[in-house]
Design a protein around this motif. Structure first.
Motif, PDB file in Angstrom:
ATOM      1  N   ARG A 163       0.843  -1.211   0.000  1.00 18.50           N
ATOM      2  CA  ARG A 163       0.000   0.000   0.000  1.00 18.50           C
ATOM      3  C   ARG A 163       0.872   1.253   0.000  1.00 18.50           C
ATOM      4  O   ARG A 163       0.585   2.228  -0.708  1.00 18.50           O
ATOM      5  CB  ARG A 163      -0.917   0.007   1.222  1.00 18.50           C
ATOM      6  N   GLN A 164       1.944   1.220   0.780  1.00 21.25           N
ATOM      7  CA  GLN A 164       2.844   2.363   0.845  1.00 21.25           C
ATOM      8  C   GLN A 164       3.448   2.656  -0.527  1.00 21.25           C
ATOM      9  O   GLN A 164       3.502   3.814  -0.965  1.00 21.25           O
ATOM     10  CB  GLN A 164       3.954   2.078   1.861  1.00 21.25           C
ATOM     11  N   ALA A 165       3.903   1.618  -1.213  1.00 22.43           N
ATOM     12  CA  ALA A 165       4.509   1.796  -2.536  1.00 22.43           C
ATOM     13  C   ALA A 165       3.484   2.314  -3.540  1.00 22.43           C
ATOM     14  O   ALA A 165       3.779   3.202  -4.352  1.00 22.43           O
ATOM     15  CB  ALA A 165       5.107   0.477  -3.016  1.00 22.43           C
ATOM     16  N   ARG A 166       2.273   1.777  -3.501  1.00 26.38           N
ATOM     17  CA  ARG A 166       1.255   2.209  -4.467  1.00 26.38           C
ATOM     18  C   ARG A 166       0.805   3.645  -4.219  1.00 26.38           C
ATOM     19  O   ARG A 166       0.557   4.400  -5.170  1.00 26.38           O
ATOM     20  CB  ARG A 166       0.071   1.243  -4.419  1.00 26.38           C
ATOM     21  N   ASN A 167       0.697   4.031  -2.952  1.00 29.53           N
ATOM     22  CA  ASN A 167       0.362   5.429  -2.648  1.00 29.53           C
ATOM     23  C   ASN A 167       1.446   6.369  -3.155  1.00 29.53           C
ATOM     24  O   ASN A 167       1.156   7.412  -3.746  1.00 29.53           O
ATOM     25  CB  ASN A 167       0.187   5.622  -1.135  1.00 29.53           C
ATOM     26  N   ARG A 168       2.693   5.994  -2.896  1.00 28.99           N
ATOM     27  CA  ARG A 168       3.804   6.833  -3.343  1.00 28.99           C
ATOM     28  C   ARG A 168       3.887   6.872  -4.865  1.00 28.99           C
ATOM     29  O   ARG A 168       4.161   7.923  -5.454  1.00 28.99           O
ATOM     30  CB  ARG A 168       5.111   6.288  -2.754  1.00 28.99           C
ATOM     31  N   LYS A 169       3.633   5.743  -5.508  1.00 28.69           N
ATOM     32  CA  LYS A 169       3.677   5.699  -6.974  1.00 28.69           C
ATOM     33  C   LYS A 169       2.629   6.624  -7.573  1.00 28.69           C
ATOM     34  O   LYS A 169       2.899   7.359  -8.538  1.00 28.69           O
ATOM     35  CB  LYS A 169       3.459   4.255  -7.461  1.00 28.69           C
ATOM     36  N   ARG A 170       1.429   6.605  -6.987  1.00 30.08           N
ATOM     37  CA  ARG A 170       0.373   7.487  -7.479  1.00 30.08           C
ATOM     38  C   ARG A 170       0.776   8.965  -7.335  1.00 30.08           C
ATOM     39  O   ARG A 170       0.580   9.767  -8.257  1.00 30.08           O
ATOM     40  CB  ARG A 170      -0.920   7.215  -6.716  1.00 30.08           C
ATOM     41  N   GLU A 171       1.372   9.310  -6.194  1.00 30.47           N
ATOM     42  CA  GLU A 171       1.821  10.688  -5.977  1.00 30.47           C
ATOM     43  C   GLU A 171       2.889  11.078  -6.997  1.00 30.47           C
ATOM     44  O   GLU A 171       2.873  12.195  -7.533  1.00 30.47           O
ATOM     45  CB  GLU A 171       2.380  10.846  -4.565  1.00 30.47           C
TER      46      GLU A 171
END
Length: 677
Positions: free
Chosen positions: A254-262
């Motif tokens: 989840r952390q990686a996907r949130n950061r990727k979206r940002e």
């Protein structure tokens, strides 16, 4: 048992003001769903045997921890009044999570129970609220190793990728070991009672003989039989470990996907800025510096994206392998926390499995932090704790501050002594630079103390701001206050009211020595976009004094850059350290150049950053060539201008690329030829 949303005024003699509407049961989620701040949730029951009603939630270990409700005869409902001494609002006002109601009769027996009630955040999306809880754990993990500096987010993600790569390699080896175990898993004999024909019973016991005598026509009897079972403690421990690994992998995923979206959003914005940044009103020098700054930003985003995508891929595969392991037949058992056992010590295969599991679970030294989540949480307190950790994290990893002590060790020891974080303080240092009228910068070591909920007694009343910042250098000490407000901001009037009541009347006006800033942070934007929340003033007469001293900014998991902007404002605008780069937190002094009209141009010397900003002066100053009727003092005329793509402008931007409104007179550069103001 019926559940209703009600309006409540806890301080009134008759707290229930109105029953608004019944709570609707959500068939898909199999629970009631409400949103915080809609109103308190009350209980109606038609069972005349009900004598007490309690609010309870999962994780409660004793009846004493349940919250007893109060009966209101007028409305025929049971309600929770909250607790002013514990600063707890009535249930449903500012809590998020799951709970239920239980009704008891006069003898203390539970005779009715509601379905679960799930309260969602009204200020954050469900995804953001989950991200906030995830980040409390992940930031503590980062702070565990934050004993050197300056640190950067890029280094964090590089470390994350290395950990994920190693974890994936170990996970694959663990999978091989577990597959090998499946061929001959360890078993134990357990005693079970089976119904067997008397002809197949080989060993007689007294019970069988008595039953056969009593029931001569009965053919089958229950006989204790020893059977082999794979349900042993070690298999339950392996399952427990795999479940925890899935939890960790999901959180990092989840952390990686949130950061990727940002990062994708940032990349798209920068590409647009690069293709539209040419402005005929800009000098060639400015155009080149801005273009170079955007390109450096794009390089940083691209490198970050590569790391984040690798991290996402690794943690996804780790989770998938762990789920494959759980499907092995001998792991279809319950769970038991992992510990060393005789079998894990002396069996070669089981010993290897234990070592791999223990190694994986201790990759991050804080596996106990998975217990951070509780079923029912007070949203404002959760937001405050997240803000505290996020502030400390941003100071270290984005603003270039170096902690005097390891922050995680400080938190751990303080919690052990005090049982809470109220009163904790952190100390940081970093070099800062100030350019005046000459080329060489003045270098100073800046010390920053951050206090959480420290009371101060400089006024008639004792106040306790959420965060107190004290900046010290060789010449002075300055104070800044920051309060976290987990409340809706419905309109301009309400925003102005809390700025006046909190920032001004509590933490500014009563103090003999004024803070250089007293701000609020909140999780949602003010809907009225016409309000420039970075520069609030109480009235026109105080506008010069209060320039950028009062205001607020949005702060939540999906928008944490506003705090860095705020720190940038404090260091550049209020403390005068104009040669410090807050874009990357580098410890290098910025490169300084004079412009044709006396502007001070600054470029970050970090080759991976090269951010660009300008220090200039408002034209509408007394003694200036274009001074107007409302001209103000030259000492309050300093302006800082940052490239629009950086998102660092705390002065209100104009439509021009390189202009802002003065926070004192509210004039922009093109207004200098007007004499009708």
């Amino acid at each position: 048992m019926e559940l209703w949303i009600a309006k409540i005024k806890a301080t009134s003699e008759q707290p229930i003001q109105e029953l608004v509407s019944p709570l609707i049961f959500n068939e898909e989620s199999n629970c009631y769903i409400a949103s915080e701040y809609e109103g308190t949730i009350v209980v109606k029951t038609s069972n005349h045997k009900v004598q007490k009603v309690f609010l309870s939630h999962y994780g409660v270990t004793s009846n004493e921890q349940r919250i007893p409700l109060i009966y209101d005869e007028q409305w025929n409902v049971w309600y929770d009044k909250g607790d002013e001494f514990e600063e707890r609002s009535p249930i449903g006002i500012n809590q998020c999570g799951t709970f239920f109601f239980e009704a008891e009769d006069g003898d203390g027996y539970i005779i009715d129970r509601s379905a679960d009630v799930f309260i969602t955040s009204s200020l954050l999306t469900e995804e953001e609220f989950q991200q906030m809880k995830d980040e409390i754990v992940s930031m503590l993990e980062d702070l565990f190793t934050a004993n050197k500096g300056p640190a950067t987010p890029m280094n964090l993600w590089k470390e994350n990728v290395e950990v994920a790569r190693y974890a994936l390699d170990q996970m694959k080896k663990l999978h091989e070991m577990l597959l090998e175990l499946e061929e001959a898993p360890h078993e134990q004999l357990i005693r079970e009672h089976h119904l067997l024909p008397s002809s197949k019973i080989k060993r007689f016991n007294a019970e069988f003989l008595i039953n056969r005598k009593l029931f001569p026509f009965k053919d089958k009897f229950l006989i204790p039989v020893n059977v082999r079972s794979i349900d042993i403690p070690e298999h339950r421990m392996i399952r427990w470990g795999l479940e925890r690994l899935i939890d960790y992998a999901d959180r990092y995923l989840r952390q990686a996907r949130n950061r990727k979206r940002e990062l994708y959003q940032r990349r798209d914005f920068l590409i647009h800025a690069l293709s539209n940044q040419y402005d005929h009103r800009l000098r060639l020098f400015e155009q080149e510096r801005i273009e170079n700054s955007i390109k450096k930003d794009l390089d940083y985003v691209s490198e970050s994206l590569q790391l984040v995508c690798k991290s996402e891929r690794y943690w996804k595969e780790i989770g998938e392998i762990a789920k494959k392991c759980l499907s092995l037949h001998y792991l279809n058992v319950g769970e038991e926390e992992l510990e060393q056992t005789h079998l894990f010590t002396f069996s070669p295969l089981y010993s290897e499995v234990y070592q791999y599991l223990d190694d994986l679970l201790n990759l991050k030294p804080l596996k106990q932090l998975s217990n951070t989540y509780v079923p029912l949480q007070k949203s404002p307190k959760l937001y405050e704790v997240w803000c505290l950790l996020s502030i400390i994290h941003s100071l270290i990893y984005e603003c270039g501050f170096i902690s005097a002590q390891n922050p995680y060790i400080q938190i751990q020891r303080y919690l052990q002594r005090k049982g809470g974080l109220e009163g904790i303080a952190f100390t940081f240092n970093r070099p800062v630079y100030r350019y005046k009228e000459y080329q060489e910068p003045q270098k100073t070591n800046l010390t920053l103390e951050v206090h959480y909920e420290r009371p101060f007694l400089d006024t008639e009343k004792s106040y306790r701001p959420d965060f107190t910042f004290t900046f010290r250098d060789d010449f002075r000490a300055e104070t800044v206050f920051l309060d976290a407000k987990y409340k809706p901001l419905p309109n301009r009037e309400y925003w102005a009211e809390i700025i006046r009541d909190v920032s001004f009347e509590k933490y500014y006006e009563p103090l003999t020595k004024k803070p250089i800033a007293s701000f609020l942070m909140h999780p949602n934007k003010l809907n009225d976009v016409s309000v420039h929340t970075w520069n609030a003033t109480m009235n026109h007469r105080k506008q010069e004094e209060l320039r950028h001293r009062l205001g607020s900014f949005e702060y939540k998991p999906s928008n944490k850059k506003e705090f860095v902007k705020w720190m940038n404002m404090l260091l550049h605008y209020h403390l005068g350290y104009n040669g410090v780069c807050m874009h990357c937190g580098a410890h290098l002094s910025a490169q300084f150049d004079y412009g044709e009209r006396g502007q001070k141009y600054f470029t970050c010397r970090n080759p991976y950053c090269e951010a660009f900003w300008v220090e200039t002066i408002c034209f509408n100053r007394r003694g200036g060539r274009w001074a107007q009727k409302d001209a103000h003092a030259p000492s309050t005329a300093t302006l800082f201008k940052y490239t629009k793509h950086s998102g660092m402008n705390y002065h209100k931007e104009t439509t021009d690329e390189w202009d802002v409104f003065c926070p004192v007179c509210n004039k922009r550069a093109q207004d200098r030829f007007r004499d009708d103001v």
